[in-house]
Design a protein around this motif. Sequence first.
Motif, mmCIF file in Angstrom:
data_model
loop_
_atom_site.group_PDB
_atom_site.id
_atom_site.type_symbol
_atom_site.label_atom_id
_atom_site.label_comp_id
_atom_site.label_asym_id
_atom_site.label_seq_id
_atom_site.Cartn_x
_atom_site.Cartn_y
_atom_site.Cartn_z
ATOM 1 N N ILE A 1 0.932 -1.119 -0.110
ATOM 2 C CA ILE A 1 -0.155 0.064 0.114
ATOM 3 C C ILE A 1 0.829 1.230 -0.031
ATOM 4 O O ILE A 1 0.263 2.293 -0.110
ATOM 5 N N ASP B 1 -5.005 5.137 1.001
ATOM 6 C CA ASP B 1 -5.333 3.745 1.668
ATOM 7 C C ASP B 1 -6.635 3.133 1.301
ATOM 8 O O ASP B 1 -7.532 4.101 0.793
ATOM 9 N N LEU C 1 -4.778 5.679 8.611
ATOM 10 C CA LEU C 1 -4.958 5.486 7.279
ATOM 11 C C LEU C 1 -5.496 6.692 6.462
ATOM 12 O O LEU C 1 -6.160 7.536 7.344
#
Length: 277
Positions: free
Chosen positions: A114, A120, A265
């Motif tokens: 990622i 994200d 995130l």
Amino acid sequence: PKKGKDWSHMLESFKNQKLNFGKSVSEATFQKQYLPPLQDLIQLMVQKNPPTNPKDLIDMCIKDWAPGSRTRQMRARAIKQFLSHAVDREGIAEIWTPPENLKVHIGEPKPKDIIKRDGDHFEDDQQILNFLATLPLDSSFKKDAEAAQKWLNAFQLMAELGLRPTEVQYLKIKKDPTTKELYWWCDYRKKSGGGTTDPGRVEPLPLVGDDGKPQDWKLLQRFKAGLLPLPSCRENNMGEACNTYLQRRESWVSLKKVMKETQGLNIVPYSFRHSYS
């Protein structure tokens, strides 16, 4: 299994339940989302040294898919539903009762998977569904309601087909000359330092909420019938327009803040695409 009832028999019984009772699914949905993992399960269970507990069985059926991916999530949920059916309706030993929490099996994306992405992934499909439910479709202001519907359609396409915002503008429907099946096609050609992404077929992967039921938004049918209005944007400006719309939504700003503070995130428009895999 009980005498006279093997795993294949239980699969047929489970299919009957999914197609005809409770929160039923279509034959096509069963064939695409339930049958593949359950066929793998049966193959494992009839081999010489099969798994001896549901946790190992689930892990063996999903290990070939990336941790945290939607495919891995959907396979785990399908197996959980099947095992619950086998225990509750077919009478196999309670030792095969599946775990309630599948997160440890589904896992999370590895940092290296990622780190290079723009933003994200969402926590899970239900988080996407919860956000979509906040869009002001019933606003007393007609323009706001119409815009919300158009963006809802766009977000659903991005999430179910794994599209970048810009790619929504390049969707078409084609027909397979042999099977006569209709399918999605994206004409977008992305150029980057790593090469070019060519136009091609796009496979839908419906979202699955906490109730375990795949979302049936009928996107292809609605698109074909001209009943899926989308935001009007200049060519290749969809990403910017998408980001602007989201930043004006209090529910998005709040969710973005919570995700950053609690999980580190960063959700962005591309996050709808990242959650598809």
